[in-house]
Write an enzyme that holds these catalytic residues in place. Sequence first.
Site, PDB file in Angstrom:
ATOM      1  N   ALA A  80      -0.986  -6.107  -1.524  1.00  0.00           N
ATOM      2  CA  ALA A  80       0.105  -5.619  -2.360  1.00  0.00           C
ATOM      3  C   ALA A  80       1.195  -4.943  -1.552  1.00  0.00           C
ATOM      4  CB  ALA A  80      -0.440  -4.626  -3.401  1.00  0.00           C
ATOM      5  N   HIS A  81       0.872  -4.486  -0.363  1.00  0.00           N
ATOM      6  CA  HIS A  81       1.836  -3.696   0.407  1.00  0.00           C
ATOM      7  C   HIS A  81       2.700  -4.581   1.301  1.00  0.00           C
ATOM      8  CE1 HIS A  81       3.585  -0.376   2.563  1.00  0.00           C
ATOM      9  NE2 HIS A  81       2.967   0.451   1.733  1.00  0.00           N
ATOM     10  N   PRO A  82       4.016  -4.347   1.339  1.00  0.00           N
ATOM     11  CA  PRO A  82       4.874  -5.131   2.230  1.00  0.00           C
ATOM     12  C   PRO A  82       4.519  -4.879   3.692  1.00  0.00           C
ATOM     13  CG  PRO A  82       6.101  -3.291   1.287  1.00  0.00           C
ATOM     14  CD  PRO A  82       4.800  -3.353   0.569  1.00  0.00           C
ATOM     15  N   GLY A 100       4.216   4.362   3.089  1.00  0.00           N
ATOM     16  CA  GLY A 100       3.781   3.611   1.929  1.00  0.00           C
ATOM     17  C   GLY A 100       4.849   2.883   1.180  1.00  0.00           C
TER      18      GLY A 100
END
Length: 817
Positions: free
Chosen positions: A82-84, A376
């Site tokens: 989910a994290h770039p 984040g």
Amino acid sequence: MPRQLVECVPNFSEGRDAAKIDAIVQSVLSVPEVVLLDRESDADHNRSVLTFVGPPAAVAEAALRSVEKAAALIDLTKHQGAHPRIGAADVVPFVPIEGVTLEDCVALAERVGAEIWRRLRIPIYFYEAAAKRPERVNLENIRRGQFEALLAEMATVAERAPDVGDPACHPTAGATVVGARKFLIAYNINLGTPDVSIAKRIAKTIRFSSGGFRYVKSMGVSLASRNLAQVSINLTDFEQTPMHLVFETVRREAERHGAPVVGSEIVGLIPKKALELSADYFLRFENFSPGLVLENRIAEAMAARSGLPQFLDALAAPTATRTPEVAFVLVTCGGGAARRGGGSVTGARAPRSHAVPPGSAADSREVRLRSGGGEGAGGGGPDGSLGERPDQPRFDPGRGFQEIHRGPGGSVQLAVVNCKQLVTLAGPPRPRIGPEMRELGVIPDGALLVRNGRIQAVGPRAEIEPQISADTEMVDAGGRVVLPGFVDAHTHAVFAGTRAGEFEMRAEGATYGQIAAAGGGIRSTVRATRAATEEELLAAAQRYQGWFLRGGTTTVEAKSGYGLSLESELKILRVIRRLGYVPTFLGAHEIPDEYQGRRAAYVDLVIHEMLPAVAREGLAEFCDVFCEPAVFPVAEARAILAAARGLGFGLRIHADQFTEGGALLAAELGAATADHLEATGEEGMRALAATGVQPVLLPGSVYALGSTRYPDARRMISLGLAVVLATDFNPGSSPTASMPMVLSLACTQMKMTPAEAVTAATVNAAYSLRRGDEIGTLEPGRRADFVIHDCEDYRDLAYFFGRDTATPVFLKGNRAT
């Protein structure tokens, strides 16, 4: 030699394979003198964050080894989460802790970046304080499109070329972003819904780049394994935008969408002070100070007994060598290598994954004190207040400083009682529109409590007085009106000389255009301002600063634009910074004398020299352009503003003062504001409404120019525009710093109600400056900028025009007048 400590918080694109994470951790622990403070892994994000500290050279070597191990183990072509991300070792920030400066960390980042390229052939980008290009200060600009887009564009798009290395991604490890920054808190809030669109809408509401909280970066992500959506947040200054304020805003916004908050979490570590602020807010302590916290008392005692540096050394020592006192502190703080998980502010949540299972043997240098954070979230100034820090004495431009009251533990406590009307402007955390502009949250016979420069409680006097302690400084409002300080969102407050002669010429019939064509107007002030020194400009501006205060204005936006050369524009912006105003670069205010007949050359100067120089020095938050056919037509204004946006500036536009076109451009570019709008028609107003651009109306300039063509405020309000009022204080077309006069003009000439005018000059103006989380309302957690007005009804501010009613004015809880 004094001890030197640097913290490193690298983020790795792996959060599911415990063996790989363990290997990266061991690469860090293989370096002597490095202490691993924390390790966090998240399967949904597919990301891990390590936090370690030590001497600069040792931390640099540990960072290099961890990047090398990550590059060997992580293949981004097979990575999903989910994290770039753009790299196996995605972000490597260095944070000064003790005996080093931010500049030292920049040098460290540069050395580590160069060595990563030399050893591993991974291209490097620098960000935050180490950024080599203004647009790369913000991490989200570098990560745009993630690894896949960078892989395709690095070699072909000039803007994506790395700072170090060849323009080609490592085939599996991508690229790495290295930087230096101050401490941040990585903070996630989980919503009881799988609908990620809700989290994305809330993230947009709170992040600075979209007009939200100044020190918040945020994005919405899906936690598929838990069937939840998450608002992922970076708090870059938790003292200016406290964690509890962000949490409460997310909670309220989530409730509007029918989605409860089910938990929150810290990624990495968090300063104890951030938790103290939240505890004080939620538990409503009446006598709280940091000195009441057990661990603070222990730390003070230990520092007095053996010296703080020795105590910190003992804190990081192997378990077997710790003294009983240090062991006790670790237990009471939740420290020790056995501690796992935790960090929830409210609500239940599933435990996070850790690379070392509970109960397993941990390295003696792995200490869990929980106080840092990973990189984040995406998104991305000066304080903007006329006042000083909450711990400073009172400030008055005419009388200097006065001492303020301090309660137990050094806290500053103040109570304001006997308010005939306490006008709070309490309401939703966003600009007010339509009927909301008439809802002022007035509390008859109200009172408020202030501690350490922030509002602690607001309510009827009968409810607040029992909360007042005996040592609180009392302020009797004398049955008068108390309002938030006015927020003046459009001024040209730094200039030399006046234009009283032109005022006389207009009285004799000359028009603004005729005066400008004869070499007067803006260019006249430019010549005087260029000739003045920085100290002379500051002295003049400080005089006007007193005018703002006496009118009840506590926050001022100020534009450059009277220099029109690189040296003079920077001079003006430095004065604006010294005044503490919200800074806007307005190099495109007019074509200066030496560029008459060479418009294209001046536009090129603004784009390619002025804007980058302003960005490098961090002298402005916004860029403005005077968009008019006779000054900067739409095409030129578009080019300048597009360049400014690429450098990270917010956008403001002098639009439609005399002719239409600027409002449509403001809507097209998604500017924060469109200012003036005297000539704006239905199409322009609807375009602004559709894109959320706030109109800043300046009736003082219409009045001073002898015109009768005021903006159509009533139509704008009916279309749902969040109208703002400002003075446009300047030496030519609006020589007034009086917001009460502007309120009167808004009511008499634009038919706004007094309540709408107050809203436009406070909370709506605050949001137009991206400061709605801090100022513009009198609510718990907000900065205590407020004014006691010499009247018994807020409507008197516009009704009795031509008089200043503000007496006294308080800035961050300190009396200023």
